[in-house]
Structures are given as C-alpha cells and as structure tokens.
Enzyme design. Structure first.
Site, PDB file in Angstrom:
ATOM      1  N   ASP A  76      -4.684   7.910  13.190  1.00  0.00           N
ATOM      2  CA  ASP A  76      -4.251   7.061  12.084  1.00  0.00           C
ATOM      3  C   ASP A  76      -4.474   5.592  12.466  1.00  0.00           C
ATOM      4  O   ASP A  76      -4.197   5.185  13.599  1.00  0.00           O
ATOM      5  CB  ASP A  76      -2.777   7.317  11.771  1.00  0.00           C
ATOM      6  CG  ASP A  76      -2.375   6.780  10.404  1.00  0.00           C
ATOM      7  OD1 ASP A  76      -2.088   7.590   9.505  1.00  0.00           O
ATOM      8  OD2 ASP A  76      -2.347   5.544  10.233  1.00  0.00           O
ATOM      9  N   SER A  86      -0.278   7.807   0.031  1.00  0.00           N
ATOM     10  CA  SER A  86      -1.050   6.601  -0.295  1.00  0.00           C
ATOM     11  C   SER A  86      -2.547   6.873  -0.377  1.00  0.00           C
ATOM     12  O   SER A  86      -3.277   6.060  -0.944  1.00  0.00           O
ATOM     13  CB  SER A  86      -0.768   5.493   0.725  1.00  0.00           C
ATOM     14  OG  SER A  86      -1.169   5.888   2.017  1.00  0.00           O
ATOM     15  N   VAL A  87      -3.015   7.955   0.191  1.00  0.00           N
ATOM     16  CA  VAL A  87      -4.441   8.305   0.102  1.00  0.00           C
ATOM     17  C   VAL A  87      -4.545   9.658  -0.610  1.00  0.00           C
ATOM     18  O   VAL A  87      -4.021  10.667  -0.113  1.00  0.00           O
ATOM     19  CB  VAL A  87      -5.094   8.387   1.507  1.00  0.00           C
ATOM     20  CG1 VAL A  87      -6.557   8.805   1.387  1.00  0.00           C
ATOM     21  CG2 VAL A  87      -4.991   7.051   2.236  1.00  0.00           C
ATOM     22  N   HIS A 106      -3.880  15.494   3.425  1.00  0.00           N
ATOM     23  CA  HIS A 106      -3.919  15.285   4.878  1.00  0.00           C
ATOM     24  C   HIS A 106      -2.564  15.640   5.453  1.00  0.00           C
ATOM     25  O   HIS A 106      -1.529  15.476   4.809  1.00  0.00           O
ATOM     26  CB  HIS A 106      -4.290  13.847   5.227  1.00  0.00           C
ATOM     27  CG  HIS A 106      -3.478  12.821   4.501  1.00  0.00           C
ATOM     28  ND1 HIS A 106      -3.714  12.481   3.190  1.00  0.00           N
ATOM     29  CD2 HIS A 106      -2.423  12.063   4.886  1.00  0.00           C
ATOM     30  CE1 HIS A 106      -2.848  11.567   2.802  1.00  0.00           C
ATOM     31  NE2 HIS A 106      -2.045  11.297   3.818  1.00  0.00           N
ATOM     32  N   HIS A 157      -0.114  14.750   8.619  1.00  0.00           N
ATOM     33  CA  HIS A 157       0.152  13.846   9.739  1.00  0.00           C
ATOM     34  C   HIS A 157       0.636  14.679  10.928  1.00  0.00           C
ATOM     35  O   HIS A 157       1.499  15.553  10.776  1.00  0.00           O
ATOM     36  CB  HIS A 157       1.268  12.858   9.389  1.00  0.00           C
ATOM     37  CG  HIS A 157       0.959  11.926   8.259  1.00  0.00           C
ATOM     38  ND1 HIS A 157       0.613  10.605   8.457  1.00  0.00           N
ATOM     39  CD2 HIS A 157       0.966  12.110   6.914  1.00  0.00           C
ATOM     40  CE1 HIS A 157       0.418  10.025   7.277  1.00  0.00           C
ATOM     41  NE2 HIS A 157       0.640  10.906   6.330  1.00  0.00           N
TER      42      HIS A 157
HETATM   43  P1  5GP Z   1      -0.151   8.922   3.348  1.00  0.00           P
HETATM   44  O1  5GP Z   1       0.686   7.683   3.202  1.00  0.00           O
HETATM   45  O2  5GP Z   1      -1.102   9.086   2.157  1.00  0.00           O
HETATM   46  O3  5GP Z   1       0.613  10.163   3.642  1.00  0.00           O
HETATM   47  O4  5GP Z   1      -1.022   8.697   4.634  1.00  0.00           O
HETATM   48  C1  5GP Z   1      -2.201   7.974   4.649  1.00  0.00           C
HETATM   49  C2  5GP Z   1      -2.440   7.513   6.061  1.00  0.00           C
HETATM   50  O5  5GP Z   1      -3.765   7.062   6.166  1.00  0.00           O
HETATM   51  C3  5GP Z   1      -1.530   6.360   6.502  1.00  0.00           C
HETATM   52  O6  5GP Z   1      -0.745   6.765   7.622  1.00  0.00           O
HETATM   53  C4  5GP Z   1      -2.515   5.249   6.854  1.00  0.00           C
HETATM   54  O7  5GP Z   1      -2.120   4.476   7.968  1.00  0.00           O
HETATM   55  C5  5GP Z   1      -3.800   6.014   7.102  1.00  0.00           C
HETATM   56  N1  5GP Z   1      -4.992   5.246   6.829  1.00  0.00           N
HETATM   57  C6  5GP Z   1      -5.216   4.438   5.750  1.00  0.00           C
HETATM   58  N2  5GP Z   1      -6.431   3.888   5.828  1.00  0.00           N
HETATM   59  C7  5GP Z   1      -7.005   4.376   6.971  1.00  0.00           C
HETATM   60  C8  5GP Z   1      -8.290   4.162   7.579  1.00  0.00           C
HETATM   61  O8  5GP Z   1      -9.169   3.444   7.093  1.00  0.00           O
HETATM   62  N3  5GP Z   1      -8.510   4.816   8.759  1.00  0.00           N
HETATM   63  C9  5GP Z   1      -7.573   5.628   9.330  1.00  0.00           C
HETATM   64  N4  5GP Z   1      -7.900   6.214  10.480  1.00  0.00           N
HETATM   65  N5  5GP Z   1      -6.361   5.851   8.777  1.00  0.00           N
HETATM   66  C10 5GP Z   1      -6.093   5.229   7.603  1.00  0.00           C
END
Ligand code: 5GP
Length: 114
Positions: free
Chosen positions: A30, A95-96, A100, A102
């Site tokens: 991450d 957020s993405v 995925h 974690h």
């Molecule tokens: P979410 O909030 O959707 O569960 O997790 C998305 C994760 O993607 C976050 O922990 C964030 O730090 C990670 N993330 C966002 N942009 C990037 C990127 O460009 N590269 C990597 N390796 N992680 C990213």
C-alpha cells in the site's frame, strides 16, 4: 467505463512494489501504509467491490483469501498474526472501486476499528 487505478498497476502503467502475482491475483504494498506491513491483494478481474461479486466469482474470491494468508505468512506475520480487511462502499471506507483485500500486521491492531 474508465480503468481503475489498480488495473493500471496490474498493467504496470503505474509503479507499485509487487510482492506476489499469479494468473488471477496481484499483491503489492500500500502506498500509504497503516501498519508496518500493509499489502493489498487484488483480483486482476476488475470486480468493483465485494457487493458486486457474483456466484461465478467464487473461485477467484477463494483464491484471494487463500493467497492473502500465504502473502501474510511470507511477509513474516505467520506467528504474530494479521488482519484481512475488505472495505465496501462509503461507510466501509472504500476509496478505490476495484475489489481489494488489505493485509495488515506488524503491530497490535485495535478492535473495534475506527
Ligand atoms: P480502500 O480505502 O479502497 O479500502 O483502500 C484503497 C487503498 O489503496 C488505500 O489504502 C490507499 O492507500 C491505497 N492506494 C491508493 N492509491 C494507491 C497507489 O497509487 N498505489 C498503491 N500501492 N496503493 C494505493
């Protein structure tokens, strides 16, 4: 529909520190780690979120969890333990919009989460 950030990482269009890859999955560190070990494992198939996975996705979802445990073990978390997290939707903290999981560990994680 536009391609997700994680599709671009899978295609090597955006750099990431990749720790595991097979035909269905990619795992990478991450960019903003929330623990000493913070790895994301994603299906290469762009399923937006777990709520939109279908019955036909059961095989890749099973692989995602099995490989997450292996990646955690490879990262040295086998003895100390770790947490697997899938955020879904706004209240879940997603957020993405590309499914995925974690993999978090390397410190004592609080429960309940914030
Ligand atoms: P979410 O909030 O959707 O569960 O997790 C998305 C994760 O993607 C976050 O922990 C964030 O730090 C990670 N993330 C966002 N942009 C990037 C990127 O460009 N590269 C990597 N390796 N992680 C990213």
């Amino acid at each position: 529909m536009s391609r997700t950030l994680f599709e671009k990482i899978i295609a090597r269009e955006i750099p990431a520190e990749i720790v595991y890859e097979d035909s269905q999955l990619l795992a990478f560190k991450d960019i903003k780690p929330q623990a000493p070990v913070h790895i994301l494992i994603v299906p290469k198939k762009p399923i937006p979120r777990i709520a939109e996975a279908g019955q036909w996705d059961y095989q890749v979802l099973g692989q995602l969890l099995l490989r997450a445990a292996e990646v955690a073990h490879e990262a040295g978390l086998g003895e100390s333990g770790y947490r697997l997290v899938i955020n879904n939707g706004p209240d879940g903290g997603e957020s993405v919009p590309h499914l995925h999981c974690h993999i978090l560990g390397g410190r004592k994680l609080a429960w309940p989460p914030g």
